[in-house]
Scaffold this motif. Structure first.
Motif, PDB file in Angstrom:
ATOM      1  N   UNK A  65     -26.210 -28.265  13.838  1.00 11.84           N
ATOM      2  CA  UNK A  65     -25.335 -28.395  14.143  1.00 11.84           C
ATOM      3  C   UNK A  65     -23.777 -27.587  14.814  1.00 11.84           C
ATOM      4  N   UNK A  66     -22.793 -28.255  14.964  1.00 16.17           N
ATOM      5  CA  UNK A  66     -21.731 -26.680  15.888  1.00 16.17           C
ATOM      6  C   UNK A  66     -20.706 -27.070  14.667  1.00 16.17           C
ATOM      7  N   UNK A  67     -19.653 -26.022  13.978  1.00 10.65           N
ATOM      8  CA  UNK A  67     -19.318 -25.509  13.162  1.00 10.65           C
ATOM      9  C   UNK A  67     -19.757 -25.475  11.763  1.00 10.65           C
ATOM     10  N   UNK A  72     -24.997 -24.085   5.084  1.00 13.82           N
ATOM     11  CA  UNK A  72     -24.707 -25.430   4.606  1.00 13.82           C
ATOM     12  C   UNK A  72     -26.076 -26.022   5.196  1.00 13.82           C
ATOM     13  N   UNK A  73     -26.471 -25.644   6.807  1.00 11.58           N
ATOM     14  CA  UNK A  73     -27.121 -26.899   6.918  1.00 11.58           C
ATOM     15  C   UNK A  73     -28.642 -26.803   6.578  1.00 11.58           C
ATOM     16  N   UNK A  74     -29.022 -25.748   5.811  1.00 14.24           N
ATOM     17  CA  UNK A  74     -30.550 -25.728   4.685  1.00 14.24           C
ATOM     18  C   UNK A  74     -29.741 -26.745   3.724  1.00 14.24           C
ATOM     19  N   UNK A  75     -28.656 -26.443   2.971  1.00 13.16           N
ATOM     20  CA  UNK A  75     -27.980 -27.015   1.805  1.00 13.16           C
ATOM     21  C   UNK A  75     -29.207 -28.897   2.114  1.00 13.16           C
ATOM     22  N   UNK A  76     -27.944 -29.432   3.308  1.00 14.25           N
ATOM     23  CA  UNK A  76     -28.157 -30.279   3.917  1.00 14.25           C
ATOM     24  C   UNK A  76     -29.534 -31.313   3.763  1.00 14.25           C
ATOM     25  N   UNK A  77     -30.552 -30.576   4.334  1.00 12.57           N
ATOM     26  CA  UNK A  77     -31.825 -30.789   4.515  1.00 12.57           C
ATOM     27  C   UNK A  77     -32.479 -30.800   3.058  1.00 12.57           C
ATOM     28  N   UNK A  78     -32.193 -29.824   2.601  1.00 15.29           N
ATOM     29  CA  UNK A  78     -32.724 -29.816   0.747  1.00 15.29           C
ATOM     30  C   UNK A  78     -31.747 -31.776   0.558  1.00 15.29           C
ATOM     31  N   UNK A  79     -31.205 -31.603   0.239  1.00 12.91           N
ATOM     32  CA  UNK A  79     -30.633 -33.195  -0.190  1.00 12.91           C
ATOM     33  C   UNK A  79     -31.121 -34.002   0.869  1.00 12.91           C
ATOM     34  N   UNK A  80     -30.937 -33.406   1.949  1.00 11.11           N
ATOM     35  CA  UNK A  80     -31.581 -35.259   2.938  1.00 11.11           C
ATOM     36  C   UNK A  80     -33.170 -35.639   2.775  1.00 11.11           C
ATOM     37  N   UNK A 430     -15.800 -27.004   3.160  1.00 15.81           N
ATOM     38  CA  UNK A 430     -15.977 -27.119   4.547  1.00 15.81           C
ATOM     39  C   UNK A 430     -17.917 -27.735   4.855  1.00 15.81           C
ATOM     40  N   UNK A 431     -18.016 -28.047   5.811  1.00 15.18           N
ATOM     41  CA  UNK A 431     -19.247 -28.135   5.866  1.00 15.18           C
ATOM     42  C   UNK A 431     -19.672 -29.170   5.541  1.00 15.18           C
ATOM     43  N   UNK A 432     -21.615 -29.451   5.549  1.00 19.47           N
ATOM     44  CA  UNK A 432     -21.602 -30.877   5.001  1.00 19.47           C
ATOM     45  C   UNK A 432     -21.541 -30.645   3.839  1.00 19.47           C
TER      46      UNK A 432
END
Length: 442
Positions: A65-67, A72-80, A430-432
């Motif tokens: 996503x923007x920003x 950070x996106x990969x960390x979010x995916x692993x977490x979810x 910052x970030x997710x």
């Protein structure tokens, strides 16, 4: 908690954070590390590969996503995806009628009776007045163990050690405690192959007509948890599950993921031997801690249980700002002594990798020694530790009956911890990951 699973996953997240390039090779490397950690924690191999494929596919195909940076996106995916592995939402016991009847089920040795004590304590803190009925006629001293647990909490208990009729005990207990908020029924530990005992459980369930049947699962049994849960669910409608013995269990990941597969929610987990080593299971909080992202929300809740709200907020602010004195540290030691072992407290705090190595291994014995040393200090020394030089070290050591090295160790621990906490408090979020932390800190 969970043996080396948390340590290995945290290490993987740190490695990801340190990588300069995000490409397919890096994603595959991260996924392999996660696979290895989960398999070592006895998570079912099919589940592991399903999870890792989902992480890899999303990481390679989804646009951040923007920003949000790719890392950070990969960390979010692993977490979810990890949250989905152990259950998506937190679910509490909802007391919607009185008396609310809870039937406890579980094999002998699963920690069922001890867990009854822990849940009773938990419900007391919520303002309820629970009572306990012992229908376990098989295990010697079952009634005596419950009596010891309930007496300490001033909780009424019904049982007749000489009565071997479990159904009669259940009926009498219902009548005895009909005016209580909650009635908890302890049953005999059962092996899933013992048909006569399973039949008895079915009969007790018919007599009690529970509002909720809670199954206690030993976290050390790993993937076998699924078979156990399925066997019990055939004789009583299992409404929720408590997983015990997760402190240091190498197979805990297997138990959590296996139980989550059967559909009955995990509502609580046992995290140690003390009566308060027990917490509501929140998949998001739990995974955030495993990934090294901390759980400030649970930490603050624990602080508020053992201190006035203003004091909890004040001491926590001091801890995170780095502006605390030895007097503040003394107060925090008092709070932590009531909140649980230091290892558990440290695990809830993000960024503890910067703390001195001995910080997470702080024992109650060492805290006790530090308290004695601080009791031999003057108010000036407690408020301004920087004035403590060699001559004061000698005087404090003599007064406390400790060695000079012990006093110096305390001062070193104080200085390094203060610096580490101050650095964490100033860190930008910052970030997710930052959004997650801000959610915890609300």
């Amino acid at each position: 908690m969970l043996g080396n699973l948390g340590k290995n996953l945290t290490k993987t997240m740190k490695k990801l954070a340190g990588m300069s390039i995000v490409d397919e090779e890096m994603v595959k490397e991260v996924v392999k590390d996660i696979q290895r950690a989960l398999i070592q924690s006895d998570v079912n191999i099919k589940l592991v590969f399903k999870l890792s494929k989902s992480i890899e596919d999303r990481a390679l195909k989804e646009e951040p996503p923007k920003g949000i940076t790719p890392k950070e996106h990969i960390v979010t995916i692993v977490y979810e995806e990890m949250v989905n592995l152990v259950g998506e939402e937190a679910q509490e016991v909802e007391i919607d009628k009185k008396p609310y009847k809870i039937l406890f089920l579980g094999l002998q040795g699963s920690g069922k009776t001890t867990t009854i004590g822990k849940l009773t304590r938990y419900l007391q803190k919520k303002g309820f007045n629970p009572a306990v009925v012992c229908t376990d006629t098989w295990r010697p001293a079952a009634f005596e163990q419950l009596k010891q647990l309930t007496q300490e909490m001033n909780v009424p208990l019904y049982g007749e050690p000489e009565n071997k009729d479990a159904l009669d005990l259940a009926k009498k207990g219902l009548k005895q405690f009909k005016k209580q908020d909650i009635i908890i029924f302890d049953t005999a530990g059962r092996h899933k192959e013992e048909k006569d005992l399973l039949d008895e459980m079915e009969q007790i369930s018919a007599v009690v007509d529970p509002n909720e049947a809670i199954l206690v699962i030993d976290g050390t049994i790993g993937q076998q948890a699924k078979d156990q849960a399925q066997a019990f669910s055939k004789t009583a409608k299992v409404g929720s599950i408590i997983v015990t013995k997760l402190d240091g269990s190498a197979k805990g990941g297997g138990a959590l993921s296996a139980v989550a597969e059967i559909g009955a929610p995990i509502k609580f987990i046992g995290t140690g031997e003390r009566i308060d080593d027990f917490e509501a299971f929140d998949p998001e909080r739990f995974i955030s801690r495993l990934l090294g992202m901390g759980d400030l929300k649970t930490l603050m809740e624990k602080a508020e249980e053992v201190a006035e709200e203003d004091l909890a907020a004040e001491t926590m602010d001091a801890m995170l700002s780095g502006k605390f004195t030895l007097k503040d540290m003394q107060t925090q030691f008092e709070m932590m002594g009531k909140m649980g072992p230091m290892q558990q407290i440290m695990n809830m705090m993000p960024g503890t990798g910067k703390l001195p190595k001995n910080a997470s291994q702080m024992t109650e014995e060492k805290i006790g020694k530090y308290k004695i040393i601080m009791n031999s200090m003057t108010n000036q020394e407690m408020e301004h530790p920087e004035v403590i030089k060699q001559s004061r070290v000698k005087r404090i050591a003599r007064g406390s009956g400790m060695k000079n090295e012990d006093v110096k160790e305390l001062i070193k621990y104080y200085n390094v911890t203060k610096k580490a906490m101050k650095g964490f408090g100033r860190r930008k979020m910052s970030g997710p990951m930052g959004q997650l932390m801000r959610q915890f800190m609300r």
